[in-house]
Design a protein around this motif. Structure first.
Motif, short mmCIF file in Angstrom:
data_model
loop_
_atom_site.label_atom_id
_atom_site.label_comp_id
_atom_site.label_asym_id
_atom_site.label_seq_id
_atom_site.Cartn_x
_atom_site.Cartn_y
_atom_site.Cartn_z
N GLY A 113 0.81 -1.20 0.00
CA GLY A 113 0.00 0.00 0.00
C GLY A 113 0.85 1.26 0.00
N GLY A 114 2.17 1.08 0.08
CA GLY A 114 3.09 2.21 0.00
C GLY A 114 3.33 2.64 -1.44
N MET A 115 4.01 3.75 -1.59
CA MET A 115 4.26 4.31 -2.91
C MET A 115 5.10 3.37 -3.78
N ASP A 116 6.11 2.74 -3.20
CA ASP A 116 7.02 1.92 -3.97
C ASP A 116 6.35 0.63 -4.48
N SER A 117 5.69 -0.08 -3.58
CA SER A 117 5.05 -1.33 -4.00
C SER A 117 3.90 -1.06 -4.96
N THR A 118 3.26 0.09 -4.81
CA THR A 118 2.17 0.44 -5.73
C THR A 118 2.71 0.70 -7.12
N LEU A 119 3.80 1.47 -7.20
CA LEU A 119 4.41 1.71 -8.51
C LEU A 119 4.88 0.39 -9.13
N ALA A 120 5.48 -0.48 -8.33
CA ALA A 120 5.93 -1.78 -8.84
C ALA A 120 4.76 -2.57 -9.42
N LYS A 163 14.08 8.32 -4.83
CA LYS A 163 12.68 8.65 -4.54
C LYS A 163 12.16 9.68 -5.55
N LYS A 164 13.00 10.60 -5.99
CA LYS A 164 12.60 11.56 -7.02
C LYS A 164 12.17 10.83 -8.28
N GLN A 165 12.97 9.86 -8.71
CA GLN A 165 12.65 9.10 -9.92
C GLN A 165 11.37 8.28 -9.74
N ILE A 166 11.16 7.77 -8.52
CA ILE A 166 9.96 6.99 -8.25
C ILE A 166 8.72 7.87 -8.37
N VAL A 167 8.77 9.07 -7.80
CA VAL A 167 7.65 10.01 -7.91
C VAL A 167 7.40 10.34 -9.38
N GLN A 168 8.45 10.62 -10.12
CA GLN A 168 8.30 10.98 -11.53
C GLN A 168 7.69 9.84 -12.33
N HIS A 169 8.18 8.63 -12.10
CA HIS A 169 7.68 7.46 -12.84
C HIS A 169 6.22 7.18 -12.46
N ALA A 170 5.90 7.35 -11.18
CA ALA A 170 4.53 7.13 -10.73
C ALA A 170 3.57 8.11 -11.41
N LYS A 171 3.99 9.33 -11.55
CA LYS A 171 3.15 10.33 -12.20
C LYS A 171 3.00 10.03 -13.69
N GLU A 172 4.06 9.53 -14.31
CA GLU A 172 3.99 9.14 -15.73
C GLU A 172 2.98 8.03 -15.95
N LEU A 173 2.87 7.11 -15.00
CA LEU A 173 1.95 5.97 -15.12
C LEU A 173 0.58 6.25 -14.50
N ASN A 174 0.37 7.50 -14.07
CA ASN A 174 -0.91 7.89 -13.45
C ASN A 174 -1.25 7.04 -12.24
N VAL A 175 -0.24 6.76 -11.42
CA VAL A 175 -0.46 6.00 -10.19
C VAL A 175 -1.22 6.90 -9.20
N PRO A 176 -2.30 6.41 -8.60
CA PRO A 176 -3.08 7.21 -7.64
C PRO A 176 -2.35 7.32 -6.30
N LEU A 177 -1.37 8.20 -6.24
CA LEU A 177 -0.53 8.31 -5.05
C LEU A 177 -1.32 8.76 -3.83
N GLU A 178 -2.48 9.36 -4.05
CA GLU A 178 -3.33 9.77 -2.93
C GLU A 178 -3.88 8.57 -2.16
N HIS A 179 -3.83 7.39 -2.77
CA HIS A 179 -4.32 6.18 -2.11
C HIS A 179 -3.21 5.42 -1.39
N THR A 180 -1.98 5.86 -1.53
CA THR A 180 -0.85 5.15 -0.92
C THR A 180 -0.57 5.67 0.48
N TRP A 181 0.13 4.87 1.27
CA TRP A 181 0.48 5.26 2.64
C TRP A 181 1.88 4.78 2.96
N SER A 182 2.72 5.67 3.47
CA SER A 182 4.12 5.34 3.73
C SER A 182 4.54 5.53 5.18
N CYS A 183 3.76 6.26 5.97
CA CYS A 183 4.17 6.63 7.32
C CYS A 183 4.32 5.41 8.23
N TYR A 184 5.39 5.40 9.02
CA TYR A 184 5.64 4.33 9.98
C TYR A 184 4.83 4.48 11.26
#
Length: 229
Positions: free
Chosen positions: A18-25, A175-196
């Motif tokens: 549910g985090g940004m990285d696994s979602t992009l993957a 992390k910069k590249q991950i954000v950029q790639h996620a935006k390119e693929l229209n990943v719904p980052l608003e649905h992800t959660w990263s906080c510990y």
């Protein structure tokens, strides 16, 4: 005897926290033409319920129907990590040498082993995991060497007809590249959660929040999730 891949439909198991990285993957796995099967682990982490919500939201976004929610209660029994032991504070100063206290003992090894069993059952040919070396400096189960070795072990310990590749499409990205790639693929980052630490509003000060926020800053983008700080 070498193993042969089957000619059946191309399936991939995605370990989706549910985090940004696994979602992009997972979005990369779909872009690669796979039928996605999602696996999520509830292991007693502080933000377990919030991560599960993120997982379910992202499965809806990706229209994933075949999914597994696996409970692993023993991590809280052994403790030893700030993520699973409430008596250990989550670091918020951003400075920690050696293996971070947020490291959960052999977590990725256990996740990949369980996922391998699911992959064999589902006759999948690939498993995607969103490990990132920048994100996990000091985590021994996030390296290329570890992934190569556990891939070999999984394929030695499964049926001759099973051939599984572990894909780590983000491992060398910033992390910069991950954000950029996620935006390119229209990943719904608003649905992800990263906080510990937090489940309502992200704390903004734990290592995971710091890395995420810095990635958005360097990508000149705004993080769509709410933060306390």
């Amino acid at each position: 005897m070498s193993k042969q891949t089957t000619s059946k439909s191309k399936k991939a198991i995605c370990i989706l926290s549910g985090g940004m990285d696994s979602t992009l993957a997972s979005y990369i796995a779909k872009k690669d033409g796979n039928e996605i099967i999602a696996v999520h682990f509830n292991y007693g982490q502080r933000t377990e319920k919030r991560e599960l919500k993120a997982f379910r939201d992202i499965c809806n976004d990706l229209e994933i129907l075949n999914k597994y929610e696996i409970d692993i209660p023993f991590f809280t029994q052994i403790g030893a990590s700030a993520l699973t032991d409430e008596t250990i504070d989550v670091p918020v100063n951003g400075v920690e040498s050696g293996v971070p206290i947020t490291y959960v003992p052999f977590r990725n090894g256990i996740f990949l082993s369980i996922t391998a069993a699911i992959a064999e059952k589902e006759e999948a040919s690939a498993m995607y995991i969103g490990v990132v070396q920048e994100d996990s400096s000091g985590y021994p189960d996030c390296t290329d060497e570890f992934i190569a070795d556990i891939t070999k072990a999984i394929n030695q310990g499964t049926k001759e007809t099973t051939k599984i590749e572990i894909k780590t499409p983000l491992v060398h990205l910033s992390k910069k590249q991950i954000v950029q790639h996620a935006k390119e693929l229209n990943v719904p980052l608003e649905h992800t959660w990263s906080c510990y630490k937090e489940s309502e509003k992200a704390c903004g000060v734990c290592d995971s929040c710091r890395l995420r926020l810095n990635g958005f800053k360097l990508a000149n983008a705004k993080d769509p999730i709410p933060y306390k700080v």
